[in-house]
Design a protein around this motif. Structure first.
Motif, PDB file in Angstrom:
ATOM      1  N   TYR A  32     -13.898  -3.137  50.588  1.00  0.00           N
ATOM      2  CA  TYR A  32     -13.449  -1.761  50.384  1.00  0.00           C
ATOM      3  C   TYR A  32     -12.608  -1.765  49.118  1.00  0.00           C
ATOM      4  O   TYR A  32     -11.898  -2.736  48.829  1.00  0.00           O
ATOM      5  CB  TYR A  32     -12.620  -1.276  51.558  1.00  0.00           C
ATOM      6  CG  TYR A  32     -13.400  -1.098  52.839  1.00  0.00           C
ATOM      7  CD1 TYR A  32     -12.799  -1.335  54.076  1.00  0.00           C
ATOM      8  CD2 TYR A  32     -14.723  -0.676  52.846  1.00  0.00           C
ATOM      9  CE1 TYR A  32     -13.489  -1.161  55.263  1.00  0.00           C
ATOM     10  CE2 TYR A  32     -15.427  -0.502  54.027  1.00  0.00           C
ATOM     11  CZ  TYR A  32     -14.812  -0.756  55.236  1.00  0.00           C
ATOM     12  OH  TYR A  32     -15.490  -0.592  56.411  1.00  0.00           O
ATOM     13  N   PHE A  34      -9.931   0.415  46.333  1.00  0.00           N
ATOM     14  CA  PHE A  34      -8.927   1.470  46.277  1.00  0.00           C
ATOM     15  C   PHE A  34      -8.248   1.487  44.917  1.00  0.00           C
ATOM     16  O   PHE A  34      -8.130   0.468  44.249  1.00  0.00           O
ATOM     17  CB  PHE A  34      -7.831   1.244  47.337  1.00  0.00           C
ATOM     18  CG  PHE A  34      -8.344   1.010  48.733  1.00  0.00           C
ATOM     19  CD1 PHE A  34      -8.671  -0.267  49.146  1.00  0.00           C
ATOM     20  CD2 PHE A  34      -8.480   2.056  49.619  1.00  0.00           C
ATOM     21  CE1 PHE A  34      -9.142  -0.506  50.440  1.00  0.00           C
ATOM     22  CE2 PHE A  34      -8.947   1.834  50.918  1.00  0.00           C
ATOM     23  CZ  PHE A  34      -9.279   0.553  51.320  1.00  0.00           C
ATOM     24  N   GLY A 100     -10.121   0.668  57.482  1.00  0.00           N
ATOM     25  CA  GLY A 100      -9.966   0.529  56.035  1.00  0.00           C
ATOM     26  C   GLY A 100      -8.575   0.151  55.609  1.00  0.00           C
ATOM     27  O   GLY A 100      -8.278   0.100  54.418  1.00  0.00           O
ATOM     28  N   GLY A 101      -7.720  -0.131  56.571  1.00  0.00           N
ATOM     29  CA  GLY A 101      -6.318  -0.363  56.222  1.00  0.00           C
ATOM     30  C   GLY A 101      -5.872  -1.790  56.342  1.00  0.00           C
ATOM     31  O   GLY A 101      -4.685  -2.066  56.462  1.00  0.00           O
ATOM     32  N   ASN A 102      -6.794  -2.723  56.325  1.00  0.00           N
ATOM     33  CA  ASN A 102      -6.423  -4.108  56.543  1.00  0.00           C
ATOM     34  C   ASN A 102      -6.145  -4.860  55.256  1.00  0.00           C
ATOM     35  O   ASN A 102      -6.781  -4.617  54.250  1.00  0.00           O
ATOM     36  CB  ASN A 102      -7.523  -4.823  57.331  1.00  0.00           C
ATOM     37  CG  ASN A 102      -7.588  -4.324  58.759  1.00  0.00           C
ATOM     38  OD1 ASN A 102      -6.585  -3.949  59.327  1.00  0.00           O
ATOM     39  ND2 ASN A 102      -8.774  -4.317  59.321  1.00  0.00           N
ATOM     40  N   LYS A 103      -5.282  -5.808  55.357  1.00  0.00           N
ATOM     41  CA  LYS A 103      -4.849  -6.749  54.338  1.00  0.00           C
ATOM     42  C   LYS A 103      -5.397  -6.482  52.944  1.00  0.00           C
ATOM     43  O   LYS A 103      -6.472  -6.977  52.574  1.00  0.00           O
ATOM     44  CB  LYS A 103      -5.236  -8.162  54.756  1.00  0.00           C
ATOM     45  CG  LYS A 103      -4.628  -9.241  53.865  1.00  0.00           C
ATOM     46  CD  LYS A 103      -5.015 -10.627  54.343  1.00  0.00           C
ATOM     47  CE  LYS A 103      -4.400 -11.679  53.431  1.00  0.00           C
ATOM     48  NZ  LYS A 103      -4.766 -13.036  53.853  1.00  0.00           N
ATOM     49  N   LEU A 104      -4.670  -5.730  52.176  1.00  0.00           N
ATOM     50  CA  LEU A 104      -5.085  -5.415  50.818  1.00  0.00           C
ATOM     51  C   LEU A 104      -4.627  -6.490  49.840  1.00  0.00           C
ATOM     52  O   LEU A 104      -3.528  -7.018  49.957  1.00  0.00           O
ATOM     53  CB  LEU A 104      -4.515  -4.068  50.389  1.00  0.00           C
ATOM     54  CG  LEU A 104      -4.930  -2.859  51.220  1.00  0.00           C
ATOM     55  CD1 LEU A 104      -4.250  -1.600  50.696  1.00  0.00           C
ATOM     56  CD2 LEU A 104      -6.440  -2.699  51.213  1.00  0.00           C
ATOM     57  N   PHE A 106      -3.939  -6.789  45.831  1.00  0.00           N
ATOM     58  CA  PHE A 106      -3.692  -5.906  44.694  1.00  0.00           C
ATOM     59  C   PHE A 106      -3.817  -6.656  43.372  1.00  0.00           C
ATOM     60  O   PHE A 106      -3.543  -7.861  43.281  1.00  0.00           O
ATOM     61  CB  PHE A 106      -2.279  -5.326  44.770  1.00  0.00           C
ATOM     62  CG  PHE A 106      -2.118  -4.220  45.776  1.00  0.00           C
ATOM     63  CD1 PHE A 106      -1.875  -4.519  47.102  1.00  0.00           C
ATOM     64  CD2 PHE A 106      -2.206  -2.896  45.386  1.00  0.00           C
ATOM     65  CE1 PHE A 106      -1.722  -3.506  48.038  1.00  0.00           C
ATOM     66  CE2 PHE A 106      -2.046  -1.871  46.322  1.00  0.00           C
ATOM     67  CZ  PHE A 106      -1.810  -2.176  47.645  1.00  0.00           C
TER      68      PHE A 106
END
Lengths: 116, 113
Positions: A32, A34, A100-104, A106
């Motif tokens: 995913y 962002f 969709g909010g798991n371990k990003l 950056f």
């Protein structure tokens, strides 16, 4: 290991000019994707996301991004920059799983300066 | 909807002390993640809580611990503070069973002297 590269640390554009911020990622499978924006001393605001489907995604504030699988890229664009767009922009990737909010992961960010 | 809220806004501690940061997720979200953002860097994932348990963890020492409460709010605890722990600590919430991106709070600025 997964990683996100934002090759431009600083970018300066004139107000009204077009903008493209680059983002490349290294990941085991298509993640995913962002883009977040951060104003000084503030938290992160989500600009747009790519989960699946159309590879050109529209976000808030007139921003768009295009996912190119062959290039492992997710570049952010805006046709005409406003002075209020001056901020730091972060590209992030996350694993495809239940949400969709798991371990990003950056990138290091691109600082955008807008000249009037 | 207040979104994700964090407290306190700023905090100053000395080396060796312990600190607790708090986060309330966005309404309808059940998953809370914590990130550390050092000056000039992108956020680094610390850990994630779901159903009151730590579900994932990044590369942070055991000095970093957390908790999630039945109302989905969360705390981040850091023991034996080091100068290098000075950073902006960001809380993010999401809904586990829905395709939702992480929504971030305004952060807590921790300064360790």
């Amino acid at each position: 290991a997964q990683s996100v590269t934002q090759p431009d640390i600083h970018i300066t554009v004139s107000e009204g000019a077009s903008l493209e911020l680059r983002c490349n990622y290294s990941y085991g499978a298509t993640p995913y994707l962002f883009w977040y924006v951060q104003s000084p001393g503030q938290g992160l605001q989500l600009l747009l996301k790519y989960f699946s489907g159309d590879t050109l995604v529209q976000g808030i504030k007139g921003f768009e991004a295009e996912f190119k699988r062959s290039q492992s890229s997710f570049n952010l664009r805006k046709p005409s920059v406003h002075w209020s767009d001056a901020a730091e922009y972060f590209c992030a990737v996350g694993p495809r799983n239940t949400g969709g909010g798991n371990k990003l992961t950056f990138g290091t960010g691109t600082q955008l300066k807008v000249e009037l | 909807d207040a979104g994700v809220t964090q407290s306190p806004t700023h905090l100053i501690k000395t080396r060796g002390q312990q600190v607790t940061l708090r986060c309330s997720p966005k309404s309808g979200h059940d998953t809370v993640s914590w990130y550390q953002q050092a000056l000039g860097q992108g956020p680094q994932f610390i850990f994630q809580y779901y159903e009151e348990e730590e579900r994932q963890r990044g590369n942070f020492p055991d000095r970093f611990s957390g908790h999630q409460f039945p109302n989905y709010s969360s705390e981040l605890n850091v023991n034996a503070l080091l100068l290098g722990d000075s950073a902006l600590y960001l809380c993010a919430s999401s809904a586990d069973r829905a395709l939702t991106p992480s929504i971030f709070g305004p952060g807590t600025r921790l300064t360790v002297l």
